[in-house]
Design a protein around this motif. Sequence first.
Motif, PDB file in Angstrom:
ATOM      1  N   SER A 126       0.854  -1.183   0.000  1.00  0.00           N
ATOM      2  CA  SER A 126       0.000   0.000   0.000  1.00  0.00           C
ATOM      3  C   SER A 126       0.890   1.233   0.000  1.00  0.00           C
TER       4      SER A 126
ATOM      5  N   GLN B 251       0.098  -1.402  -6.453  1.00  0.00           N
ATOM      6  CA  GLN B 251      -0.623  -0.176  -6.800  1.00  0.00           C
ATOM      7  C   GLN B 251       0.148   0.497  -7.935  1.00  0.00           C
TER       8      GLN B 251
ATOM      9  N   THR C 153      -5.386  -0.363  -7.919  1.00  0.00           N
ATOM     10  CA  THR C 153      -4.855  -1.408  -7.045  1.00  0.00           C
ATOM     11  C   THR C 153      -5.170  -2.765  -7.652  1.00  0.00           C
TER      12      THR C 153
END
Length: 168
Positions: free
Chosen positions: A12, A38, A53
């Motif tokens: 992330s 991502q 994503t």
Amino acid sequence: SGVSKTWYCLGSCSTSYNYEYSAANPPVLSTSGTYTIQYFSKDITGNWEAVKTFSPIRIDSIAPTGTFTIAGGATTTPTATVPLTLSANDTGGSGMAKMNITGCTNLTAPIAYATSQSCILPSGGGSKTVSVIFYDAAGNASPAYSKSIILQAALPVGSIVINNGADG
């Protein structure tokens, strides 16, 4: 307008994107696990797209393990058709997919994984060996597991005539 550049990160990524994508610099996921990628692109006029994503990405490089028994673990059998009881475990996470069983005349190609299977041993008495290789959904193969059982030869059937079958 066309894409100018694409950036990505593993995991992330809130503000920094670690890698500029190119054919020479693709994301590399070589260890078993679950990943998130991502990414976003910029076109040649300078417009940025929203971050996208791609998740979950599961990598399974761990071979499954397993075991099996022939006729409940018996050492001998009077019949050529015997049950196999099979068990396999895939710790890599992709799940069990198929198995290749050799030494059974009715099984000549890999089949879907199951916990039981009928096996027809080759004809003729003596020691018979059955081997199993388990495959997970990622294509990883277990070692070959082998067991033997003795197929008892059919006993001859006959009769005896005493004194030409006369009484007394």
